[in-house]
Write an enzyme that holds these catalytic residues in place. Structure first.
Site, PDB file in Angstrom:
ATOM      1  N   HIS A  54       8.000  45.841  26.246  1.00  0.00           N
ATOM      2  CA  HIS A  54       8.874  45.027  27.101  1.00  0.00           C
ATOM      3  C   HIS A  54       8.431  43.573  27.178  1.00  0.00           C
ATOM      4  O   HIS A  54       9.181  42.717  27.616  1.00  0.00           O
ATOM      5  CB  HIS A  54       8.921  45.618  28.512  1.00  0.00           C
ATOM      6  CG  HIS A  54       9.680  46.910  28.574  1.00  0.00           C
ATOM      7  ND1 HIS A  54      10.949  47.003  29.075  1.00  0.00           N
ATOM      8  CD2 HIS A  54       9.354  48.164  28.148  1.00  0.00           C
ATOM      9  CE1 HIS A  54      11.373  48.253  28.989  1.00  0.00           C
ATOM     10  NE2 HIS A  54      10.425  48.978  28.427  1.00  0.00           N
ATOM     11  N   ASP A 113       8.228  35.130  28.339  1.00  0.00           N
ATOM     12  CA  ASP A 113       8.820  36.336  28.916  1.00  0.00           C
ATOM     13  C   ASP A 113       9.374  37.192  27.794  1.00  0.00           C
ATOM     14  O   ASP A 113       9.987  36.659  26.866  1.00  0.00           O
ATOM     15  CB  ASP A 113       9.958  35.948  29.878  1.00  0.00           C
ATOM     16  CG  ASP A 113       9.998  36.813  31.128  1.00  0.00           C
ATOM     17  OD1 ASP A 113       9.629  37.997  31.036  1.00  0.00           O
ATOM     18  OD2 ASP A 113      10.383  36.303  32.190  1.00  0.00           O
TER      19      ASP A 113
END
Ligand code: ADQ
Length: 455
Positions: free
Chosen positions: A155, A363
């Site tokens: 992720h 991110d």
């Protein structure tokens, strides 16, 4: 077709979504609800003695959970996962530490989880493992004789080879990852960084399609950008609008434009730099003072780790400084709020805000960016100002892309967003909605599982 077993560090009990702030949890709940199956992992509790495996069924999903003892929590979770892997994978080697005991704890917990899984695994089950806490999980399973199809989805970003190499056991970790049949990444940048690293340090053969061959194992790699459920978000946003208006009444006023940011309180999210950009905006555009309201919602996370305590103090000081500098009797430029809100209120807040300000330093994806866009009124949408270092920037090209290290550039983008004409706002939002619909949460799950189950 056998059952689907999802394995992740943290299992979020169903019905507890409101308290869940992790994008991973929210994404998985949506996926599991449709696919059914078993969700296996830590129940979030730290116990003094060994906690037995608990199986609990709710709404067609079985939750198989286990507690961690204090030492496991310290070494595996706070230690190697969140003080070595998390900062390094987000390019913050200045904040990363390496401790052999913590690494041993990380391996030990992965092995313990593999032992537990073995007790209820069936030969035709498909196993889908999530995130950086579990890089060696498949290797631990293979050592115990489990031959099931196993896939892994990362992720968070995967770093470039030289950055990965700062983790002393990087070769061992990379080799361990090759026990999976399929490795999934958020973006092509991450996938490429992984393939480059394994090429450089792995002593493996990588064929033309980037399929990796090592010790008789074949590992495929792929890109699966995680998404959201746009229709569901639109409903929540319309529902939550009134609630959020009550919250911001007296804060935003009719004539004040709202800039909103929502993040877990984490140094990777670029909050300090963001506050600085807002300061620059108010400094350089005095006519905007009292005309804009910046709301930053940031519930604390991992607060027992030093670097997280530090960033919290830093932000409190920055918010205080900026508010002290510009506040007036009836206007406080930053509302800095350290708590979680339920989904409806949050989506309503997004819909009521003229600018979504999402500027992580790094991110994996950033679901807030996608949620902000999906929550907008298509006839009068707000503008997304997005960091070029968020995975989402590779899909959301209708955003105003900024470099989060460029304070003046971010202030300029905020200004452009605040004065953007309606037609341009509508065009940009429609363009981003096309991307959000193409790679929504269902597409993410289906593409990954189809690839994993394919021979
Ligand atoms: P996170 O780092 O947690 O996720 P993100 O993708 O933005 O980051 O997800 C956060 C989620 O939590 C969003 O759905 C957001 O709405 C929710 N949330 C945040 N603050 C909240 C608050 N105060 N109240 C209620 N809800 C809140 C990790 C990776 C990301 C990746 C996701 C999913 O770091 O890069 O996008 O996993 O893969």
């Amino acid at each position: 077709m056998g059952r689907l077993i999802v394995v992740s560090n943290r299992v979020a009990p169903i019905g507890d979504e409101k308290r869940n702030t992790g994008g991973l949890a929210i994404g998985l709940l949506a996926a599991m609800r449709q696919a059914g199956g078993i969700w296996f992992g830590w129940n979030g509790q730290v116990t003094t003695t060994a906690a037995p495996l608990t199986m609990q069924e709710k709404n067609g999903i079985t939750f198989a959970t286990i507690g961690l003892n204090k030492r496991d929590y310290r070494q595996y979770y706070s230690g190697f996962s969140n003080a070595t892997l998390w900062p390094t994978f987000h390019y913050r080697i200045d904040l990363a530490r390496f401790d052999r005991h913590e690494y041993a704890g990380y391996q030990r917990v992965n092995a313990m989880l593999a032992d537990q899984l073995h007790t209820f695994l069936q030969p035709d089950d498909t196993i889908w493992v999530h995130d950086y806490h579990l890089l060696p999980f498949a290797q631990a399973c293979r050592k115990r004789g489990m031959l099931n199809r196993m896939g892994f989805f990362l992720h968070i970003p995967f770093p470039e080879p030289q950055v990965m190499a700062t983790i002393p056991p990087h070769r061992e970790l990379m080799r361990a990852m090759l026990s999976f049949d399929l490795l999934g990444f958020q973006t092509e940048t991450d996938r490429r960084a992984f393939v480059n690293t394994i090429r450089q340090y792995g002593d493996v053969r990588v064929d033309a399609d980037d399929v990796i061959h090592a010790d008789g194992n074949v590992t495929r790699t792929g890109v699966y950008p995680i998404g959201v459920s746009p229709d569901h978000i639109a409903e929540e946003a319309i529902d939550g609008q009134k609630l959020s208006q009550q919250i911001t009444r007296g804060v935003s006023g009719d004539e004040r434009k709202v800039i909103i940011s929502v993040d877990r309180l984490d140094y990777s999210k670029g909050l300090v730099e963001r506050f600085g950009a807002y300061d620059t905006l108010l400094e350089s555009s005095p006519e905007l003072r009292d005309r804009v309201q910046f709301i930053q919602i940031a519930p604390p996370s991992r607060s027992d780790i030093n670097s997280y305590q530090l960033i919290r103090k830093q932000l409190e000081a920055e918010a205080g400084r900026i508010n002290g500098k510009f506040s007036d009797l009836d206007w406080m430029p930053i509302r800095y709020i350290n708590k979680s809100y339920d989904r409806r209120t949050l989506m309503g807040l997004f819909r009521n805000a003229q600018v979504g300000f999402v500027t992580p330093l790094r991110d994996g994806m950033n679901l807030v960016a996608k949620e902000y866009v999906a929550a907008q009124d298509p006839d009068d949408p707000g503008v997304l100002v997005l960091s070029c270092f968020a995975g989402a920037a590779q899909e959301l090209d209708g955003a105003l892309l900024v470099n989060p290290y460029d304070r003046i550039g971010m202030a300029e983008a905020l200004r452009a967003a605040l004065i953007m004409p309606p037609e341009e706002r509508r065009d940009r939002q429609a363009q981003m909605m096309r991307a959000i619909r193409t790679s929504d949460i269902d597409a993410w799950r289906n593409r990954f599982l189809d690839d994993l189950r394919r021979d």
